[in-house]
Design a protein around this motif. Structure first.
Motif, PDB file in Angstrom:
ATOM      1  N   MET A   1      50.418  58.836  67.034  1.00 52.95           N
ATOM      2  CA  MET A   1      49.665  57.868  67.707  1.00 52.95           C
ATOM      3  C   MET A   1      48.266  58.523  68.080  1.00 52.95           C
ATOM      4  N   ASN A   2      47.040  57.568  68.004  1.00 57.06           N
ATOM      5  CA  ASN A   2      45.811  58.308  68.394  1.00 57.06           C
ATOM      6  C   ASN A   2      45.574  58.057  69.999  1.00 57.06           C
ATOM      7  N   THR A   3      45.165  59.308  70.211  1.00 57.32           N
ATOM      8  CA  THR A   3      44.758  59.247  71.569  1.00 57.32           C
ATOM      9  C   THR A   3      43.299  58.334  71.999  1.00 57.32           C
ATOM     10  N   PRO A   4      42.990  58.020  73.027  1.00 55.30           N
ATOM     11  CA  PRO A   4      41.544  57.632  73.167  1.00 55.30           C
ATOM     12  C   PRO A   4      40.550  58.451  72.866  1.00 55.30           C
ATOM     13  N   ALA A   5      40.566  59.573  73.076  1.00 55.32           N
ATOM     14  CA  ALA A   5      39.572  60.807  72.343  1.00 55.32           C
ATOM     15  C   ALA A   5      39.604  60.801  70.923  1.00 55.32           C
ATOM     16  N   SER A   6      40.788  60.686  70.277  1.00 46.91           N
ATOM     17  CA  SER A   6      40.773  60.677  68.769  1.00 46.91           C
ATOM     18  C   SER A   6      40.150  59.550  68.290  1.00 46.91           C
ATOM     19  N   GLN A   7      40.471  58.457  69.001  1.00 48.27           N
ATOM     20  CA  GLN A   7      39.839  57.064  68.541  1.00 48.27           C
ATOM     21  C   GLN A   7      38.459  56.916  68.684  1.00 48.27           C
ATOM     22  N   GLU A   8      37.997  57.563  69.800  1.00 48.63           N
ATOM     23  CA  GLU A   8      36.529  57.784  69.997  1.00 48.63           C
ATOM     24  C   GLU A   8      35.850  58.620  68.883  1.00 48.63           C
ATOM     25  N   ARG A   9      36.558  59.602  68.396  1.00 44.72           N
ATOM     26  CA  ARG A   9      36.065  60.605  67.257  1.00 44.72           C
ATOM     27  C   ARG A   9      35.972  59.880  66.201  1.00 44.72           C
ATOM     28  N   LEU A  10      37.106  58.952  65.800  1.00 41.45           N
ATOM     29  CA  LEU A  10      37.206  58.072  64.608  1.00 41.45           C
ATOM     30  C   LEU A  10      36.315  57.152  64.251  1.00 41.45           C
ATOM     31  N   ARG A  11      35.952  56.621  65.672  1.00 37.56           N
ATOM     32  CA  ARG A  11      34.838  55.512  65.619  1.00 37.56           C
ATOM     33  C   ARG A  11      33.697  55.889  65.225  1.00 37.56           C
ATOM     34  N   PHE A  12      33.166  57.307  65.946  1.00 35.67           N
ATOM     35  CA  PHE A  12      31.959  57.700  65.732  1.00 35.67           C
ATOM     36  C   PHE A  12      31.863  58.210  64.171  1.00 35.67           C
ATOM     37  N   ASN A  13      32.746  58.739  63.696  1.00 31.76           N
ATOM     38  CA  ASN A  13      32.824  59.234  62.073  1.00 31.76           C
ATOM     39  C   ASN A  13      32.596  57.797  61.368  1.00 31.76           C
ATOM     40  N   MET A  14      33.131  56.653  61.733  1.00 30.66           N
ATOM     41  CA  MET A  14      32.950  55.394  60.843  1.00 30.66           C
ATOM     42  C   MET A  14      31.634  55.194  61.007  1.00 30.66           C
ATOM     43  N   ILE A  15      31.014  55.187  62.391  1.00 33.53           N
ATOM     44  CA  ILE A  15      29.673  54.665  62.203  1.00 33.53           C
ATOM     45  C   ILE A  15      28.658  55.586  61.496  1.00 33.53           C
ATOM     46  N   GLU A  16      28.898  57.040  61.680  1.00 31.95           N
ATOM     47  CA  GLU A  16      27.875  57.966  61.153  1.00 31.95           C
ATOM     48  C   GLU A  16      27.907  58.171  59.858  1.00 31.95           C
ATOM     49  N   GLN A  17      29.371  58.124  59.452  1.00 33.41           N
ATOM     50  CA  GLN A  17      29.673  58.661  58.057  1.00 33.41           C
ATOM     51  C   GLN A  17      29.872  57.517  56.964  1.00 33.41           C
ATOM     52  N   GLN A  18      30.284  56.123  57.284  1.00 33.79           N
ATOM     53  CA  GLN A  18      30.372  55.075  56.619  1.00 33.79           C
ATOM     54  C   GLN A  18      29.211  53.925  56.663  1.00 33.79           C
ATOM     55  N   ILE A  19      28.863  53.799  57.924  1.00 33.91           N
ATOM     56  CA  ILE A  19      28.011  52.665  58.348  1.00 33.91           C
ATOM     57  C   ILE A  19      26.581  52.831  58.353  1.00 33.91           C
ATOM     58  N   ARG A  20      26.065  53.931  59.102  1.00 37.53           N
ATOM     59  CA  ARG A  20      24.613  54.300  58.960  1.00 37.53           C
ATOM     60  C   ARG A  20      24.155  54.530  57.351  1.00 37.53           C
ATOM     61  N   PRO A  21      24.950  55.447  56.631  1.00 36.43           N
ATOM     62  CA  PRO A  21      24.601  55.768  55.365  1.00 36.43           C
ATOM     63  C   PRO A  21      24.250  54.550  54.532  1.00 36.43           C
ATOM     64  N   TRP A  22      24.967  53.145  54.832  1.00 38.34           N
ATOM     65  CA  TRP A  22      24.801  51.912  54.107  1.00 38.34           C
ATOM     66  C   TRP A  22      23.503  51.204  54.607  1.00 38.34           C
ATOM     67  N   ASP A  23      22.572  52.069  55.039  1.00 41.68           N
ATOM     68  CA  ASP A  23      21.258  51.427  55.393  1.00 41.68           C
ATOM     69  C   ASP A  23      21.550  50.472  56.806  1.00 41.68           C
ATOM     70  N   VAL A  24      22.315  50.827  57.542  1.00 43.43           N
ATOM     71  CA  VAL A  24      22.455  50.141  58.770  1.00 43.43           C
ATOM     72  C   VAL A  24      21.831  50.866  59.748  1.00 43.43           C
ATOM     73  N   HIS A  25      20.515  50.683  60.265  1.00 37.57           N
ATOM     74  CA  HIS A  25      19.821  51.267  61.107  1.00 37.57           C
ATOM     75  C   HIS A  25      19.290  50.447  62.407  1.00 37.57           C
ATOM     76  N   ASP A  26      19.658  49.304  62.590  1.00 40.53           N
ATOM     77  CA  ASP A  26      19.175  48.691  63.865  1.00 40.53           C
ATOM     78  C   ASP A  26      20.285  49.430  64.935  1.00 40.53           C
ATOM     79  N   PRO A  27      19.309  50.047  66.112  1.00 38.53           N
ATOM     80  CA  PRO A  27      20.019  50.699  66.961  1.00 38.53           C
ATOM     81  C   PRO A  27      21.189  49.642  67.883  1.00 38.53           C
TER      82      PRO A  27
END
Length: 225
Positions: A1-27
């Motif tokens: 089971m993911n802990t809150p800290a691990s979920q936040e790390r996964l969320r950060f990685n989703m944004i930085e490694q999947q979403i931002r490289p797809w030209d999503v730059h609106d802050p």
């Protein structure tokens, strides 16, 4: 089971490694993706996959059915639509309710249509539980003509279609935008249609992707010799 800290790390990685490289730059969009917890909208059976670059089944079991779009697709659509706080939005294909929640935080109000009664009821409850109060989920077939009356500043098709539905064009206000993923496998293109004046629309096709079909929209006739 993911802990809150691990979920936040996964969320950060989703944004930085999947979403931002797809030209999503609106802050504001990037901040919203950190604020709105995607895992809260994923069926319990698939919650461990909430941050992965993939479509997720919306059924709790293993039976086939409708799916949740990949995070980068939802994010890029939101990024490119530039939804404003005073605007009204129509979404076709509620699914989990996650895209409706994202849109609701950018817009004044959202009407979202879902053909599956079970999914519509589940999305209504999920949005209520997460405090999203400016979304109306309606059990309806978005492929059918809309009732005359309301028009919208933004129309989002949360799935693919063979061609841009012409019956939706007249439901855009002047200056309104429609996004649809159009075409067939192995390549589809995102179409952004802007109603620039009465009787005039402009279309851009800025990126390619693949997305599951929305139900009941017309398909091209099979080719015959």
């Amino acid at each position: 089971m993911n802990t809150p800290a691990s979920q936040e790390r996964l969320r950060f990685n989703m944004i930085e490694q999947q979403i931002r490289p797809w030209d999503v730059h609106d802050p504001q969009v990037l901040a919203l993706l950190a604020e709105i917890h995607r895992e809260d909208y994923v069926p319990a059976a698939h919650r461990a996959l909430a941050f992965f670059d993939m479509e997720l089944p919306l059924a709790d079991g293993t039976e086939p059915g409708q799916t949740m779009l990949a995070p980068k697709i939802e994010a890029r659509m939101l990024n490119d639509l530039h939804v404003q706080k005073h605007e009204s939005v129509l979404e076709i294909g509620t699914g989990s309710g996650f895209m409706a929640a994202l849109l609701a935080h950018r817009a004044a109000k959202v009407l979202t249509l879902e053909i599956d009664a079970t999914l519509a009821a589940r999305a209504t409850e999920t949005l209520r539980r997460n405090g999203v109060n400016n979304v109306e989920v309606r059990h309806a077939d978005g492929a059918k003509p809309l009732p005359s009356g309301p028009t919208f500043d933004v129309i989002v098709l949360s799935g693919s279609v063979a061609r841009v539905p012409q019956n939706l064009m007249g439901s855009l206000n002047i200056g309104g935008r429609l996004v649809a993923i159009v075409g067939g496998e192995p390549m589809m293109r995102a179409h952004f249609v802007t109603r620039v004046s009465e009787g005039k629309w402009e279309t851009t096709q800025p990126w390619d992707t693949i997305a599951p079909r929305l139900l009941n929209f017309p398909e091209p006739s099979p080719f015959r010799f």
